[in-house]
Scaffold this active site. Structure first.
Site, PDB file in Angstrom:
ATOM      1  N   ASN A  94     -11.263  53.325  53.913  1.00 11.11           N
ATOM      2  CA  ASN A  94     -11.505  54.488  54.775  1.00 11.11           C
ATOM      3  C   ASN A  94     -12.875  55.127  54.577  1.00 11.11           C
ATOM      4  O   ASN A  94     -13.399  55.753  55.506  1.00 11.11           O
ATOM      5  CB  ASN A  94     -10.401  55.530  54.492  1.00 11.11           C
ATOM      6  N   TYR A 160     -24.227  53.344  63.105  1.00  6.37           N
ATOM      7  CA  TYR A 160     -22.789  53.634  62.944  1.00  6.37           C
ATOM      8  C   TYR A 160     -21.968  52.756  63.880  1.00  6.37           C
ATOM      9  O   TYR A 160     -20.986  52.133  63.475  1.00  6.37           O
ATOM     10  CB  TYR A 160     -22.552  55.116  63.243  1.00  6.37           C
ATOM     11  N   LYS A 164     -19.235  49.886  62.909  1.00  5.39           N
ATOM     12  CA  LYS A 164     -17.813  50.031  63.263  1.00  5.39           C
ATOM     13  C   LYS A 164     -17.336  48.887  64.164  1.00  5.39           C
ATOM     14  O   LYS A 164     -16.176  48.472  64.057  1.00  5.39           O
ATOM     15  CB  LYS A 164     -17.563  51.394  63.910  1.00  5.39           C
TER      16      LYS A 164
HETATM   17  P1  NAD Z   1     -15.036  62.934  55.669  1.00  2.59           P
HETATM   18  O1  NAD Z   1     -16.484  63.166  55.568  1.00  2.59           O
HETATM   19  O2  NAD Z   1     -14.120  64.109  55.704  1.00  2.59           O
HETATM   20  O3  NAD Z   1     -14.546  61.965  54.504  1.00  2.59           O
HETATM   21  C1  NAD Z   1     -15.268  60.834  54.130  1.00  2.59           C
HETATM   22  C2  NAD Z   1     -15.088  60.625  52.633  1.00  2.59           C
HETATM   23  O4  NAD Z   1     -15.746  59.395  52.293  1.00  2.59           O
HETATM   24  C3  NAD Z   1     -15.750  61.726  51.790  1.00  2.59           C
HETATM   25  O5  NAD Z   1     -14.847  62.198  50.810  1.00  2.59           O
HETATM   26  C4  NAD Z   1     -16.950  61.030  51.157  1.00  2.59           C
HETATM   27  O6  NAD Z   1     -17.289  61.526  49.876  1.00  2.59           O
HETATM   28  C5  NAD Z   1     -16.439  59.596  51.086  1.00  2.59           C
HETATM   29  N1  NAD Z   1     -17.542  58.652  50.981  1.00  2.59           N
HETATM   30  C6  NAD Z   1     -18.674  58.592  51.730  1.00  2.59           C
HETATM   31  N2  NAD Z   1     -19.481  57.641  51.282  1.00  2.59           N
HETATM   32  C7  NAD Z   1     -18.862  57.072  50.216  1.00  2.59           C
HETATM   33  C8  NAD Z   1     -19.203  56.047  49.321  1.00  2.59           C
HETATM   34  N3  NAD Z   1     -20.388  55.414  49.415  1.00  2.59           N
HETATM   35  N4  NAD Z   1     -18.326  55.720  48.343  1.00  2.59           N
HETATM   36  C9  NAD Z   1     -17.144  56.371  48.229  1.00  2.59           C
HETATM   37  N5  NAD Z   1     -16.766  57.364  49.040  1.00  2.59           N
HETATM   38  C10 NAD Z   1     -17.622  57.714  50.027  1.00  2.59           C
HETATM   39  O7  NAD Z   1     -14.873  62.050  56.979  1.00  2.59           O
HETATM   40  P2  NAD Z   1     -13.608  61.397  57.700  1.00  2.59           P
HETATM   41  O8  NAD Z   1     -13.749  61.729  59.122  1.00  2.59           O
HETATM   42  O9  NAD Z   1     -12.334  61.679  57.008  1.00  2.59           O
HETATM   43  O10 NAD Z   1     -14.004  59.865  57.541  1.00  2.59           O
HETATM   44  C11 NAD Z   1     -13.064  58.873  57.172  1.00  2.59           C
HETATM   45  C12 NAD Z   1     -13.291  57.629  58.016  1.00  2.59           C
HETATM   46  O11 NAD Z   1     -12.947  57.902  59.377  1.00  2.59           O
HETATM   47  C13 NAD Z   1     -14.736  57.126  58.050  1.00  2.59           C
HETATM   48  O12 NAD Z   1     -14.751  55.720  57.922  1.00  2.59           O
HETATM   49  C14 NAD Z   1     -15.220  57.539  59.420  1.00  2.59           C
HETATM   50  O13 NAD Z   1     -16.258  56.712  59.890  1.00  2.59           O
HETATM   51  C15 NAD Z   1     -13.945  57.403  60.215  1.00  2.59           C
HETATM   52  N6  NAD Z   1     -13.941  58.122  61.501  1.00  2.59           N
HETATM   53  C16 NAD Z   1     -13.969  59.478  61.530  1.00  2.59           C
HETATM   54  C17 NAD Z   1     -13.947  60.122  62.776  1.00  2.59           C
HETATM   55  C18 NAD Z   1     -13.969  61.630  62.893  1.00  2.59           C
HETATM   56  O14 NAD Z   1     -14.081  62.138  64.021  1.00  2.59           O
HETATM   57  N7  NAD Z   1     -13.839  62.380  61.828  1.00  2.59           N
HETATM   58  C19 NAD Z   1     -13.914  59.384  63.943  1.00  2.59           C
HETATM   59  C20 NAD Z   1     -13.888  57.995  63.876  1.00  2.59           C
HETATM   60  C21 NAD Z   1     -13.903  57.375  62.632  1.00  2.59           C
END
Ligand code: NAD
Length: 256
Positions: A94, A160, A164
């Protein structure tokens, strides 16, 4: 189908990016369902908060600081998780970072490299490190978090978006390669979700976007994603392999 096939109780789950947003909600939900959860993230302070919260709620979790883009660190952390919590049954890839930079901007190369390292290459490496455990009982589960940016594109987000799209390709490839070895690999494409990644967007801008683009007319909450992840991780989901599940409030189903 017996009810234990609808439960992950007693399984060991590794969740990356588990200190915030979708990963944190997944870690909490999985622990609430009786799994032993490895909370893996960059952020030591937030990891401790998540693990303490799970402990207080009567669940089992341990925290691990890992930069998933560090190839030298992954195996050691996976070994430590196995020693602490038992062999890994479920891997939730994730952790993710944004990758906004226009194609002709000076920072493009750096943004591209970082986005691919964290969003895509790390997912493959974590599967490689966890594979002996995932395949041992012929019911391993991998859930990769992609994005609706894995299915379409937004201007200025090439790093990005390409990473993805790669997650979807990786998911299909591994589903085909590992299915016969007893590991099901699927991915989820979240739409706009209220997490750390979207916290800098103004609420009124979110509301305008959601009304225009999302049939449910709102951003999703991380817990709503976590339930999709749980579904794919269940023993009962044994014939779901190579699936690309949109959890986007209907966003990509909408034409106008
Ligand atoms: P978030 O920023 O709340 O959480 C992301 C977490 O990943 C953070 O705790 C961060 O510290 C951790 N992280 C980042 N880089 C890292 C690394 N190199 N090693 C270990 N941990 C790392 O964001 P989120 O929205 O919960 O993101 C989770 C996933 O969902 C991601 O892959 C993101 O691309 C995907 N996503 C999010 C959305 C959205 O709208 N929030 C939409 C589509 C996809």
């Amino acid at each position: 189908m017996t009810s234990d096939l609808r439960s992950i109780a007693g399984r060991t789950a590794l969740v990356t990016g588990a200190a915030s947003g979708i990963g944190r909600a997944t870690a909490r939900l999985f622990a609430g369902e009786g799994a032993r959860v490895a909370v893996v993230d960059l952020d030591a302070g937030e990891i401790d908060i998540v693990v303490s919260g799970i402990d207080e709620a009567g669940g089992t979790a341990s925290g691990y600081v890992l930069d998933v883009s560090d190839p030298d660190a992954i195996e050691g952390v996976v070994e430590q998780i196995v020693a602490d919590l038992g062999p890994i049954d479920i891997l939730i890839n994730n952790a993710g970072r944004g990758g906004g930079a226009s194609i002709d901007s000076p920072e493009f190369e750096d943004v591209w490299s970082a986005a691919f390292a964290v969003n895509l290459t790390a997912q493959a490496r974590l599967v490689r490190a966890a594979l002996p455990h995932l395949e041992r009982n012929r019911d391993g589960r991998v859930v990769n978090i992609a994005s609706t940016e894995g299915l379409g594109a937004t201007p200025g987000m090439a790093a990005y978006t390409a990473s993805k799209h790669g997650v979807i390709g990786l998911t299909k490839s591994l589903a085909v390669e590992l299915g016969s070895r007893g590991v099901n690999v699927n991915c989820i494409c979240p739409g706009p979700i209220n997490t750390g990644m979207t916290s800098a967007i103004r609420e009124d801008h979110k509301a305008i976007f959601a009304r225009r683009r999302v049939p449910l007319a709102r951003y999703g909450e991380p817990e709503e994603l976590a339930h999709g992840v749980l579904h794919l991780a269940l023993p009962a989901s044994s014939y779901i392999n190579g699936a690309v599940l949109r959890v986007d409030g209907g966003m990509l189903a909408k034409n106008a």
